[in-house]
Design a protein around this motif. Structure first.
Motif, mmCIF file in Angstrom:
data_model
loop_
_atom_site.group_PDB
_atom_site.id
_atom_site.type_symbol
_atom_site.label_atom_id
_atom_site.label_comp_id
_atom_site.label_asym_id
_atom_site.label_seq_id
_atom_site.Cartn_x
_atom_site.Cartn_y
_atom_site.Cartn_z
ATOM 1 N N GLU A 1 -23.109 40.778 4.211
ATOM 2 C CA GLU A 1 -21.857 40.029 4.082
ATOM 3 C C GLU A 1 -21.740 39.417 2.694
ATOM 4 O OE1 GLU A 1 -22.113 36.955 7.052
ATOM 5 O OE2 GLU A 1 -23.821 36.001 6.092
ATOM 6 N N GLN B 1 -19.341 38.430 -1.006
ATOM 7 C CA GLN B 1 -18.621 39.143 -2.063
ATOM 8 C C GLN B 1 -19.265 38.831 -3.404
ATOM 9 O OE1 GLN B 1 -14.624 37.602 -1.566
ATOM 10 N NE2 GLN B 1 -14.045 39.344 -0.305
ATOM 11 N N GLY B 2 -19.123 39.750 -4.340
ATOM 12 C CA GLY B 2 -19.651 39.530 -5.687
ATOM 13 C C GLY B 2 -21.138 39.241 -5.654
ATOM 14 N N TRP C 1 -23.006 38.785 -2.277
ATOM 15 C CA TRP C 1 -23.220 39.910 -1.383
ATOM 16 C C TRP C 1 -24.691 39.897 -0.972
ATOM 17 C CZ3 TRP C 1 -20.760 43.062 1.633
ATOM 18 C CH2 TRP C 1 -21.285 44.302 1.977
ATOM 19 N N SER D 1 -18.438 33.035 6.752
ATOM 20 C CA SER D 1 -19.386 34.104 7.124
ATOM 21 C C SER D 1 -20.787 33.551 7.426
ATOM 22 C CB SER D 1 -19.474 35.140 6.012
ATOM 23 O OG SER D 1 -20.008 34.573 4.836
#
Length: 180
Positions: free
Chosen positions: A62, A64-65, A68, A174
């Motif tokens: 999970e 982002q960028g 991750w 998340s």
């Protein structure tokens, strides 16, 4: 010899004895099924030669960028199979998948602040305490967010500890509650 393999639907009817430990949180069937459907590479069991489930690991990828990452939602080993390095083998498998397949920057997990045996095991595996999450477990017990940098995080930015504790409200969506 112990076999480590992917978790399958039939295992949902066979793994309950592994969850008898008071530190292992259990979830409803739909929760396990969601992980099995969405992140099958992150859900494995250790099985004895006689076919008994000795332990399992459940996780996901999970973020982002540079956030991750692989996440350990649950890892547990039945009491009669502990001290055989099974948790280490399961953790190594999830770390390898996060690193090599999904090119994650780090792996994280949450553990009860009172669970010293687990904390010590994770530290031996190279995890550091990234931050304390106040009242993370049932609004009562603090949780520790532990992390291990992977090869993509060359500068090890993901494991620079925060200097202050956070509350569950400050976590990313998340980072929903996990177990240990």
């Amino acid at each position: 010899m112990t076999t480590i393999r992917r978790f399958c639907c039939d295992d949902l009817l066979r793994f309950a004895p592994v969850n008898f430990d008071h530190l292992t949180e259990t979830f409803n069937m739909s929760f396990y099924m969601t992980y099995l459907a969405r992140w099958p590479d992150y859900f494995h069991v250790a099985e004895s030669p006689g076919g008994r489930i000795m332990g399992y690991i459940m996780g996901k990828v999970e973020g982002q960028g540079e956030s991750w990452h692989g996440h350990v939602t649950a890892v547990t080993v039945a009491s009669e199979y502990r001290r055989q390095q099974l948790a280490k083998k399961l953790m190594n498998m999830l770390e390898d998948i996060s690193d090599k397949m999904d090119k994650a920057y780090f792996v994280d997990l949450f553990v009860r602040a009172s669970n010293m045996p687990a904390i010590k095991m994770y530290e031996k595996l190279g995890y550091i305490i990234y931050r304390r999450v106040l009242r993370y477990y049932s609004g009562e017990e603090d949780g520790l967010d532990m992390r291990k940098a992977l090869s993509r995080d060359v500068e090890k930015k993901s494991i620079i500890p925060l200097k202050r504790p956070v509350t569950p409200d400050e976590l990313e969506p998340s980072e929903s509650r996990s177990t240990h």
